[in-house]
Scaffold this active site. Sequence first.
Site, PDB file in Angstrom:
ATOM      1  N   LYS A  73     118.239   5.327  51.840  1.00 15.39           N
ATOM      2  CA  LYS A  73     118.540   5.888  53.156  1.00 15.39           C
ATOM      3  C   LYS A  73     118.049   4.943  54.248  1.00 15.39           C
ATOM      4  O   LYS A  73     116.914   4.439  54.177  1.00 15.39           O
ATOM      5  CB  LYS A  73     117.865   7.257  53.274  1.00 15.39           C
ATOM      6  CG  LYS A  73     118.122   7.998  54.588  1.00 15.39           C
ATOM      7  CD  LYS A  73     117.408   9.347  54.549  1.00 15.39           C
ATOM      8  CE  LYS A  73     117.557  10.117  55.848  1.00 15.39           C
ATOM      9  NZ  LYS A  73     116.850  11.421  55.798  1.00 15.39           N
ATOM     10  N   SER A 149     119.400  15.017  57.541  1.00 14.05           N
ATOM     11  CA  SER A 149     119.745  13.669  57.942  1.00 14.05           C
ATOM     12  C   SER A 149     120.092  12.741  56.777  1.00 14.05           C
ATOM     13  O   SER A 149     120.386  11.561  56.999  1.00 14.05           O
ATOM     14  CB  SER A 149     118.565  13.066  58.719  1.00 14.05           C
ATOM     15  OG  SER A 149     117.404  12.990  57.909  1.00 14.05           O
ATOM     16  N   SER A 173     116.198  17.915  55.548  1.00 13.72           N
ATOM     17  CA  SER A 173     117.147  16.803  55.456  1.00 13.72           C
ATOM     18  C   SER A 173     117.517  16.357  54.052  1.00 13.72           C
ATOM     19  O   SER A 173     118.359  15.490  53.876  1.00 13.72           O
ATOM     20  CB  SER A 173     116.611  15.595  56.238  1.00 13.72           C
ATOM     21  OG  SER A 173     116.606  15.868  57.614  1.00 13.72           O
TER      22      SER A 173
END
Length: 473
Positions: A73, A149, A173
């Site tokens: 990520k 996210s 997230s």
Amino acid sequence: MDDYSDYDGLGLAELVKTRQVTPSELVEAAIERIERHNPALNAVVYKGYDDARKWAAGDLPDGPFKGVPFLIKDLGAQVKGWPRSSGSMFAQVAADAEDSELVKRYRAAGVVMLGKSNTPEFGIPGVTNSERLGFCANPWNTDHISGGSSGGAASATAAGIVPLAHASDGLGSIRIPAACCGLVGMKITRDRTPICEVSDGALGFSVHHVVSRTVRDSAAMLDATGYAQIGDPFQAPAKDGPYLAEIEKSPGRLRIAWSAQTPSGRPIPEEMHAALVRTAELLKGLGHDVFEQDIGVDYRALYRAQGLASASNFSANVRRWVDALGREPGPDELGPLARRGYESGKRLNGQQAFWGFQELRILNRQIVAAYEGFDVFLQPVMATPAPRGDWLYPLMEDVKEFDKRQAATYGTTPPANFTGQPSLSLPLWQSESGLPIGMMFTAKFADEATLYRLAGQLEKEAPWKDRRPPVWG
């Protein structure tokens, strides 16, 4: 490998171990899928193909995921030589000087990192979209969000590009993208794996793990990475044994409370309520003691306290970037949500910030005390299935309207981040329109073992592995 996407991570590693396939062949299969699907998804925002090919052809560690393609990520975690954007026009690093400790552990597990996955600016909203990296679509319906996210990680994993991917969870997230995209998403106990942010950027709320298509991949990766890092001030209690072994054990007869209460007080839509009741009935049929009971938290007070603490903390984090770069962010270098957080945090004084943090501690004790009456707490991850991207859009000029729409969609995930408890999203159901519906199971502090045992049971009783999104494989 035409059937590459049919395997989970441990399945691909077994093919490598038995010499039915090479890591280089797996890398090429994953790259082909990125090139084919990414134009529709925008899940992968940095392509490290040359490095991946070099690593795959080299002497990989003999870990549980040897040769398995993997994504990092683009928020927090550092990969030596790779850029890091945090989804921001302001806070960018051209090339990190070294790996984060967690990335070192991923390497030791044997994965081959292909690139970086999409994330919103600083991981703030529950939708993956930013001026820097753009909108990340859901492979089940590209008009809909992939969550946030860790939306890029979830989108790529659900589409069969990789079998699992690095993700992080500060207010939901991991669990929200897992619910949106039909994946397994374990928000682990606080500090179970190393934090990647030098300043502990989210007050200890944020943890790093993975999203995956199978329970066993989640468990095996936590076995590989989930041990204390020197210097962490709040190290999680040691586990009793391998999590991979837990999923084969019976969970026994658990006391499971469930609730449809939302932070807004508005009832969830009938489709979501029906899925929640169906989950409770399934658990009863498996022999668990299931009853309706809420944890009794005052969400309004909880989020007011968190808002004070988080705004001050976020503003301090941006200030670190200001100090590092030697200048304030320009007028177009922070999106509306980040700009609001930065400016509002600057207006708060120390007393307000610490009052919020203290109030959180008081309310956290009330939440944790409620768990003395049960083993697991069941809720929907979200109030609705994944909404359309053009309805829940973080770059609105009217951020108050965006707040209202987020509040109508999310809200049940953050308490586990505040208390540090493990919380798991499982893709048990689908909506009438074909979108995944995730159910959330939260356990007592440091009790991932109970969640993995329950998840192993549910994966057999309500399997999801054969569901395939339109953008797939």
